[in-house]
Write a protein that holds these residues in place. Structure first.
Motif, PDB file in Angstrom:
ATOM      1  N   ARG A 157     -48.628 -19.834  18.856  1.00  0.00           N
ATOM      2  CA  ARG A 157     -47.582 -18.533  18.975  1.00  0.00           C
ATOM      3  C   ARG A 157     -46.189 -18.890  18.409  1.00  0.00           C
ATOM      4  O   ARG A 157     -45.619 -17.920  17.746  1.00  0.00           O
ATOM      5  CB  ARG A 157     -47.304 -18.635  20.595  1.00  0.00           C
ATOM      6  CG  ARG A 157     -48.465 -17.908  21.444  1.00  0.00           C
ATOM      7  CD  ARG A 157     -48.169 -17.710  22.874  1.00  0.00           C
ATOM      8  NE  ARG A 157     -47.666 -18.839  23.501  1.00  0.00           N
ATOM      9  CZ  ARG A 157     -48.482 -19.531  24.212  1.00  0.00           C
ATOM     10  NH1 ARG A 157     -49.847 -19.595  24.005  1.00  0.00           N
ATOM     11  NH2 ARG A 157     -48.305 -20.695  24.995  1.00  0.00           N
ATOM     12  N   ILE A 158     -45.667 -20.213  18.188  1.00  0.00           N
ATOM     13  CA  ILE A 158     -44.585 -20.297  17.539  1.00  0.00           C
ATOM     14  C   ILE A 158     -44.664 -20.084  15.879  1.00  0.00           C
ATOM     15  O   ILE A 158     -43.664 -19.352  15.323  1.00  0.00           O
ATOM     16  CB  ILE A 158     -44.249 -21.947  17.720  1.00  0.00           C
ATOM     17  CG1 ILE A 158     -43.623 -22.203  19.210  1.00  0.00           C
ATOM     18  CG2 ILE A 158     -43.234 -22.282  16.623  1.00  0.00           C
ATOM     19  CD1 ILE A 158     -43.544 -23.784  19.200  1.00  0.00           C
ATOM     20  N   GLU A 159     -46.012 -20.417  15.395  1.00  0.00           N
ATOM     21  CA  GLU A 159     -46.246 -19.951  14.038  1.00  0.00           C
ATOM     22  C   GLU A 159     -46.268 -18.656  13.965  1.00  0.00           C
ATOM     23  O   GLU A 159     -45.640 -17.737  12.760  1.00  0.00           O
ATOM     24  CB  GLU A 159     -47.410 -20.681  13.507  1.00  0.00           C
ATOM     25  CG  GLU A 159     -47.883 -20.519  12.232  1.00  0.00           C
ATOM     26  CD  GLU A 159     -46.685 -21.052  11.215  1.00  0.00           C
ATOM     27  OE1 GLU A 159     -46.572 -20.293   9.964  1.00  0.00           O
ATOM     28  OE2 GLU A 159     -46.093 -22.225  11.517  1.00  0.00           O
ATOM     29  N   GLN A 160     -46.766 -17.744  14.794  1.00  0.00           N
ATOM     30  CA  GLN A 160     -46.809 -16.381  14.846  1.00  0.00           C
ATOM     31  C   GLN A 160     -45.335 -15.915  14.615  1.00  0.00           C
ATOM     32  O   GLN A 160     -45.208 -14.758  13.982  1.00  0.00           O
ATOM     33  CB  GLN A 160     -47.767 -15.750  15.809  1.00  0.00           C
ATOM     34  CG  GLN A 160     -49.215 -16.178  15.562  1.00  0.00           C
ATOM     35  CD  GLN A 160     -50.195 -15.644  16.888  1.00  0.00           C
ATOM     36  OE1 GLN A 160     -49.209 -15.377  18.019  1.00  0.00           O
ATOM     37  NE2 GLN A 160     -51.217 -15.899  16.634  1.00  0.00           N
ATOM     38  N   MET A 161     -44.357 -16.148  15.522  1.00  0.00           N
ATOM     39  CA  MET A 161     -43.264 -15.931  15.600  1.00  0.00           C
ATOM     40  C   MET A 161     -42.320 -15.898  14.372  1.00  0.00           C
ATOM     41  O   MET A 161     -41.563 -15.237  14.089  1.00  0.00           O
ATOM     42  CB  MET A 161     -42.302 -16.716  16.973  1.00  0.00           C
ATOM     43  CG  MET A 161     -42.831 -16.092  18.122  1.00  0.00           C
ATOM     44  SD  MET A 161     -42.133 -16.734  19.742  1.00  0.00           S
ATOM     45  CE  MET A 161     -40.778 -17.704  19.027  1.00  0.00           C
ATOM     46  N   ARG A 162     -42.739 -17.094  13.805  1.00  0.00           N
ATOM     47  CA  ARG A 162     -42.002 -17.381  12.620  1.00  0.00           C
ATOM     48  C   ARG A 162     -42.473 -16.669  11.477  1.00  0.00           C
ATOM     49  O   ARG A 162     -41.808 -16.218  10.631  1.00  0.00           O
ATOM     50  CB  ARG A 162     -42.350 -18.820  12.254  1.00  0.00           C
ATOM     51  CG  ARG A 162     -41.624 -20.202  13.015  1.00  0.00           C
ATOM     52  CD  ARG A 162     -41.854 -21.407  12.336  1.00  0.00           C
ATOM     53  NE  ARG A 162     -41.218 -22.381  13.401  1.00  0.00           N
ATOM     54  CZ  ARG A 162     -41.459 -23.674  13.412  1.00  0.00           C
ATOM     55  NH1 ARG A 162     -42.561 -24.055  12.847  1.00  0.00           N
ATOM     56  NH2 ARG A 162     -40.723 -24.573  14.127  1.00  0.00           N
ATOM     57  N   GLN A 163     -43.752 -16.283  11.432  1.00  0.00           N
ATOM     58  CA  GLN A 163     -44.377 -15.404  10.385  1.00  0.00           C
ATOM     59  C   GLN A 163     -43.771 -14.041  10.552  1.00  0.00           C
ATOM     60  O   GLN A 163     -43.284 -13.308   9.759  1.00  0.00           O
ATOM     61  CB  GLN A 163     -45.734 -15.389  10.545  1.00  0.00           C
ATOM     62  CG  GLN A 163     -46.388 -16.321  10.054  1.00  0.00           C
ATOM     63  CD  GLN A 163     -47.877 -16.598  10.191  1.00  0.00           C
ATOM     64  OE1 GLN A 163     -48.541 -15.919  10.837  1.00  0.00           O
ATOM     65  NE2 GLN A 163     -48.753 -17.470   9.649  1.00  0.00           N
ATOM     66  N   ARG A 164     -43.554 -13.411  11.853  1.00  0.00           N
ATOM     67  CA  ARG A 164     -42.896 -12.141  12.115  1.00  0.00           C
ATOM     68  C   ARG A 164     -41.494 -12.127  11.423  1.00  0.00           C
ATOM     69  O   ARG A 164     -41.161 -11.298  11.018  1.00  0.00           O
ATOM     70  CB  ARG A 164     -43.180 -11.806  13.901  1.00  0.00           C
ATOM     71  CG  ARG A 164     -44.599 -11.245  14.136  1.00  0.00           C
ATOM     72  CD  ARG A 164     -44.441 -10.725  15.322  1.00  0.00           C
ATOM     73  NE  ARG A 164     -44.003 -11.363  16.524  1.00  0.00           N
ATOM     74  CZ  ARG A 164     -45.028 -12.311  17.215  1.00  0.00           C
ATOM     75  NH1 ARG A 164     -46.165 -12.297  16.993  1.00  0.00           N
ATOM     76  NH2 ARG A 164     -44.461 -12.995  18.055  1.00  0.00           N
ATOM     77  N   LYS A 165     -40.996 -13.213  12.107  1.00  0.00           N
ATOM     78  CA  LYS A 165     -39.503 -13.206  11.313  1.00  0.00           C
ATOM     79  C   LYS A 165     -39.393 -13.110   9.992  1.00  0.00           C
ATOM     80  O   LYS A 165     -38.468 -12.726   9.751  1.00  0.00           O
ATOM     81  CB  LYS A 165     -38.692 -14.426  12.137  1.00  0.00           C
ATOM     82  CG  LYS A 165     -38.432 -14.618  13.623  1.00  0.00           C
ATOM     83  CD  LYS A 165     -37.547 -15.503  13.927  1.00  0.00           C
ATOM     84  CE  LYS A 165     -36.884 -15.191  15.496  1.00  0.00           C
ATOM     85  NZ  LYS A 165     -35.729 -16.408  15.698  1.00  0.00           N
ATOM     86  N   GLY A 166     -40.241 -13.991   9.200  1.00  0.00           N
ATOM     87  CA  GLY A 166     -39.943 -13.903   8.002  1.00  0.00           C
ATOM     88  C   GLY A 166     -40.502 -12.449   7.403  1.00  0.00           C
ATOM     89  O   GLY A 166     -39.689 -12.047   6.308  1.00  0.00           O
ATOM     90  N   GLU A 167     -41.463 -11.936   8.273  1.00  0.00           N
ATOM     91  CA  GLU A 167     -41.567 -10.175   7.727  1.00  0.00           C
ATOM     92  C   GLU A 167     -40.375  -9.392   7.898  1.00  0.00           C
ATOM     93  O   GLU A 167     -40.312  -8.470   7.077  1.00  0.00           O
ATOM     94  CB  GLU A 167     -42.890  -9.826   8.449  1.00  0.00           C
ATOM     95  CG  GLU A 167     -44.076 -10.621   7.991  1.00  0.00           C
ATOM     96  CD  GLU A 167     -45.378 -10.079   8.983  1.00  0.00           C
ATOM     97  OE1 GLU A 167     -45.231  -9.323   9.858  1.00  0.00           O
ATOM     98  OE2 GLU A 167     -46.355 -10.918   8.787  1.00  0.00           O
ATOM     99  N   GLN A 168     -39.912  -9.845   9.140  1.00  0.00           N
ATOM    100  CA  GLN A 168     -38.682  -8.889   9.497  1.00  0.00           C
ATOM    101  C   GLN A 168     -37.486  -8.999   8.386  1.00  0.00           C
ATOM    102  O   GLN A 168     -36.842  -8.290   7.942  1.00  0.00           O
ATOM    103  CB  GLN A 168     -38.182  -9.126  10.643  1.00  0.00           C
ATOM    104  CG  GLN A 168     -38.814  -8.703  11.951  1.00  0.00           C
ATOM    105  CD  GLN A 168     -38.543  -9.339  13.139  1.00  0.00           C
ATOM    106  OE1 GLN A 168     -37.635 -10.033  13.198  1.00  0.00           O
ATOM    107  NE2 GLN A 168     -39.321  -8.698  14.181  1.00  0.00           N
TER     108      GLN A 168
END
Length: 86
Positions: A60-71
């Motif tokens: 979940r942490i990795e998914q959040m980091r990826q979403r933040k990078g996309e944003q």
């Protein structure tokens, strides 16, 4: 139910960071406060369950980091500065 013989004890996932967020989860090992406090009293099955939960938390942490990078519009891994930071 068949019980499997354990040759090795499940190692404590503590990495020595020991700093918690507001909800009580450790930044180092991702365990909750009760999971950390009760580790030595837990059965092998309970410890396995905690390790399974840790894997989910890491994902979940990795998914959040990826979403933040996309944003933000860039990939943290591809930036030249990333190598200097770590």
């Amino acid at each position: 139910m068949n019980q499997q013989f354990e040759l090795f004890d499940i190692t404590n996932p503590c990495i020595g960071v020991c700093t918690s967020n507001k909800k009580g989860y450790c930044f180092g090992c991702l365990r909750s406060r009760p999971e950390r406090q009760l580790w030595h009293e837990m059965t092998t099955e309970q410890r396995r369950e905690v390790l399974r939960l840790i894997v989910g938390r890491k994902q979940r942490i990795e998914q959040m980091r990826q979403r933040k990078g996309e944003q933000l519009g860039f990939d943290f891994e591809d930036t030249a500065e990333a190598g200097k930071l770590f």
